[in-house]
Design a protein around this motif. Structure first.
Motif, PDB file in Angstrom:
ATOM      1  N   THR A 133       0.836  -1.211   0.000  1.00 12.42           N
ATOM      2  CA  THR A 133       0.000   0.000   0.000  1.00 12.42           C
ATOM      3  C   THR A 133       0.867   1.255   0.000  1.00 12.42           C
ATOM      4  O   THR A 133       0.571   2.234  -0.703  1.00 12.42           O
ATOM      5  CB  THR A 133      -0.928   0.010   1.220  1.00 12.42           C
ATOM      6  OG1 THR A 133      -1.783  -1.140   1.178  1.00 12.42           O
ATOM      7  CG2 THR A 133      -1.788   1.259   1.251  1.00 12.42           C
ATOM      8  N   ASP A 134       1.949   1.248   0.773  1.00 16.90           N
ATOM      9  CA  ASP A 134       2.861   2.394   0.811  1.00 16.90           C
ATOM     10  C   ASP A 134       3.474   2.650  -0.567  1.00 16.90           C
ATOM     11  O   ASP A 134       3.557   3.797  -1.029  1.00 16.90           O
ATOM     12  CB  ASP A 134       3.986   2.155   1.831  1.00 16.90           C
ATOM     13  CG  ASP A 134       3.467   1.987   3.247  1.00 16.90           C
ATOM     14  OD1 ASP A 134       2.385   2.539   3.540  1.00 16.90           O
ATOM     15  OD2 ASP A 134       4.131   1.309   4.051  1.00 16.90           O
ATOM     16  N   ILE A 135       3.910   1.577  -1.209  1.00 13.98           N
ATOM     17  CA  ILE A 135       4.546   1.703  -2.526  1.00 13.98           C
ATOM     18  C   ILE A 135       3.521   2.143  -3.568  1.00 13.98           C
ATOM     19  O   ILE A 135       3.776   3.029  -4.391  1.00 13.98           O
ATOM     20  CB  ILE A 135       5.188   0.357  -2.938  1.00 13.98           C
ATOM     21  CG1 ILE A 135       6.276  -0.039  -1.935  1.00 13.98           C
ATOM     22  CG2 ILE A 135       5.774   0.442  -4.354  1.00 13.98           C
ATOM     23  CD1 ILE A 135       6.773  -1.458  -2.087  1.00 13.98           C
ATOM     24  N   ARG A 136       2.342   1.538  -3.522  1.00 17.05           N
ATOM     25  CA  ARG A 136       1.312   1.855  -4.505  1.00 17.05           C
ATOM     26  C   ARG A 136       0.856   3.315  -4.390  1.00 17.05           C
ATOM     27  O   ARG A 136       0.585   3.974  -5.402  1.00 17.05           O
ATOM     28  CB  ARG A 136       0.102   0.935  -4.312  1.00 17.05           C
ATOM     29  CG  ARG A 136      -0.988   1.134  -5.369  1.00 17.05           C
ATOM     30  CD  ARG A 136      -2.145   0.189  -5.141  1.00 17.05           C
ATOM     31  NE  ARG A 136      -2.783   0.448  -3.850  1.00 17.05           N
ATOM     32  CZ  ARG A 136      -3.697  -0.352  -3.306  1.00 17.05           C
ATOM     33  NH1 ARG A 136      -4.056  -1.475  -3.929  1.00 17.05           N
ATOM     34  NH2 ARG A 136      -4.237  -0.049  -2.146  1.00 17.05           N
ATOM     35  N   THR A 137       0.793   3.824  -3.163  1.00 14.79           N
ATOM     36  CA  THR A 137       0.385   5.225  -2.968  1.00 14.79           C
ATOM     37  C   THR A 137       1.310   6.171  -3.720  1.00 14.79           C
ATOM     38  O   THR A 137       0.862   7.144  -4.341  1.00 14.79           O
ATOM     39  CB  THR A 137       0.377   5.584  -1.468  1.00 14.79           C
ATOM     40  OG1 THR A 137      -0.557   4.737  -0.787  1.00 14.79           O
ATOM     41  CG2 THR A 137      -0.006   7.040  -1.251  1.00 14.79           C
ATOM     42  N   VAL A 138       2.611   5.882  -3.681  1.00 15.22           N
ATOM     43  CA  VAL A 138       3.575   6.713  -4.407  1.00 15.22           C
ATOM     44  C   VAL A 138       3.423   6.513  -5.913  1.00 15.22           C
ATOM     45  O   VAL A 138       3.467   7.462  -6.695  1.00 15.22           O
ATOM     46  CB  VAL A 138       5.018   6.394  -3.966  1.00 15.22           C
ATOM     47  CG1 VAL A 138       6.011   7.311  -4.676  1.00 15.22           C
ATOM     48  CG2 VAL A 138       5.167   6.529  -2.457  1.00 15.22           C
ATOM     49  N   ALA A 139       3.219   5.252  -6.311  1.00 10.90           N
ATOM     50  CA  ALA A 139       3.159   4.933  -7.741  1.00 10.90           C
ATOM     51  C   ALA A 139       1.925   5.518  -8.418  1.00 10.90           C
ATOM     52  O   ALA A 139       1.978   5.947  -9.577  1.00 10.90           O
ATOM     53  CB  ALA A 139       3.186   3.418  -7.934  1.00 10.90           C
ATOM     54  N   GLU A 140       0.806   5.535  -7.722  1.00  5.68           N
ATOM     55  CA  GLU A 140      -0.456   5.938  -8.342  1.00  5.68           C
ATOM     56  C   GLU A 140      -0.769   7.432  -8.227  1.00  5.68           C
ATOM     57  O   GLU A 140      -1.740   7.905  -8.802  1.00  5.68           O
ATOM     58  CB  GLU A 140      -1.610   5.142  -7.733  1.00  5.68           C
ATOM     59  CG  GLU A 140      -1.544   3.661  -8.080  1.00  5.68           C
ATOM     60  CD  GLU A 140      -2.733   2.885  -7.557  1.00  5.68           C
ATOM     61  OE1 GLU A 140      -3.000   1.805  -8.105  1.00  5.68           O
ATOM     62  OE2 GLU A 140      -3.377   3.356  -6.600  1.00  5.68           O
TER      63      GLU A 140
END
Length: 392
Positions: free
Chosen positions: A312-319
């Protein structure tokens, strides 16, 4: 004078003079001849001699002196002139006087107050000048630490000066550099870690206690300062991470704070939100505030169990293209920083999750998520979808 000073003086003078003209018109309409001037503490010597007195507008009274001759009304340095705080109003013979002749209680005290007010004005000019210089350097992308330190010292002197003279009060509008809308934060010292409060007391005796040894002192500050983000942002990340850790110490809950990438100013946070284990999401309104922040933002949140960044942490940055970086402050003192290089990491994760489901068809969704995240970390060593910086 600076433009903001000249404008403030002009507006105040125009307002006073407009009010005095209205008063004179009313006096003429009603046929009143007597007026009393107002009074205030710390009046300049040339004005103190006529403040609080009654005058005759026509100058024909044998009891009261002529208004225009005594007060200098209409001149630059007279009543209602430049920077004058006095005004006047109708006086009816026999009525009690509205103003004291000598509100200070003597020339010596009046002069003391006058000089104290002049010193306050001097400090206000210095504060405005420091703000202008700091703002100009910031706009040019240059370091303004020296000017912010000077601002901090001047504001401290102002507080001490006002505390020593109870009749004075802080006038924030006079300290504002009106031509600049930017907010400049003063510095008490150029070492942020010195001025931050230590983590107080002892923990709650849980596995989520914050390690005081790890987060108190210069080493923690240096750890955060070494992250690959701008200096102003890293100073803000340091302050916000400790603020979050103090709030979440001994609990399994998370908090998030958001600071601007360029200036390090706090954009929003989740303090005051309801407690949610393993979650610290922003509201739609907060997301919009982040999206509007020029240059993007840095997210800061805590991990009570000191685990690495989740998917979730990584996806928040990616999206979200407005997220320049995400920092995880662990309760054991470890710091993680995430930057995404390739947004196709989202598709890669979904493919890995499907693979995990095929290989482990009989396990729950949480386990699948964990397996997919572990595989993503392994594949990332070669694919370089994201960069993870760890400071232990």
């Amino acid at each position: 004078a600076q433009a903001d000073v000249a404008m403030r003086r002009h507006i105040r003078t125009q307002a006073v003079q407009a009010g005095s003209r209205n008063t004179l018109e009313l006096l003429e309409e009603t046929g009143h001849d007597l007026v009393q001037t107002s009074s205030h503490g710390g009046a300049r010597e040339s004005h103190a001699k006529w403040q609080g007195r009654v005058f005759s507008l026509s100058g024909k009274s044998k009891k009261y002196p002529p208004f225009y001759r005594e007060t200098g009304y209409g001149s630059v340095d007279g009543l209602c002139g430049a920077n004058c705080k006095h005004d006047f109003g109708i006086y009816v013979e026999g009525q009690p006087l509205r103003y004291e002749r000598d509100p200070d209680g003597g020339d010596e005290k009046r002069e003391e107050r006058y000089q104290a007010e002049q010193k306050q004005r001097e400090l206000e000019r210095g504060i405005r000048a420091a703000k202008r210089e700091a703002t100009a350097l910031e706009a040019a992308g240059l370091d303004n630490t020296k000017e912010r330190l000077r601002l901090g010292k001047l504001q401290k002197r102002q507080r001490e000066h006002i505390a020593a003279h109870p009749y004075l009060s802080r006038e924030r509008t006079r300290e504002a550099a009106m031509e600049s809308k930017a907010h400049i934060y003063p510095l008490a010292t150029d070492k942020t870690w010195v001025r931050e409060k230590l983590m107080p007391g002892k923990g709650a005796g849980t596995a989520a206690d914050v390690s005081r040894r790890a987060v108190n002192g210069k080493s923690y500050h240096d750890k955060v300062a070494s992250l690959p983000i701008p200096k102003r942002a890293s100073e803000a990340v340091y302050a916000e991470s400790r603020r979050i850790l103090r709030d979440r110490d001994g609990t399994g809950y998370e908090r998030m704070s958001v600071v601007s990438w360029k200036k390090g100013e706090r954009v929003t946070d989740t303090f005051g939100h309801g407690l949610k284990s393993q979650a610290c999401g922003l509201t739609a309104k907060q997301v919009e505030a982040c999206r509007r922040t020029k240059g993007g933002v840095v997210l800061i949140h805590n991990h009570p169990m000191s685990s690495p960044p989740s998917w979730t942490d990584i996806r928040t940055v990616a999206e979200n293209d407005w997220v320049r970086s995400s920092v995880v402050a662990c309760h054991d003192g470890t710091i993680y920083e995430i930057k995404v290089n390739d947004r196709s990491v989202v598709q890669a994760y979904e493919e890995l999750r499907e693979l995990a489901k095929r290989e482990c068809p009989n396990v729950g969704g949480d386990v699948i998520d964990q397996l997919a995240t572990e595989m993503l970390y392994e594949r990332n060593e070669e694919a370089k979808w994201f960069r993870l910086t760890k400071k232990k």
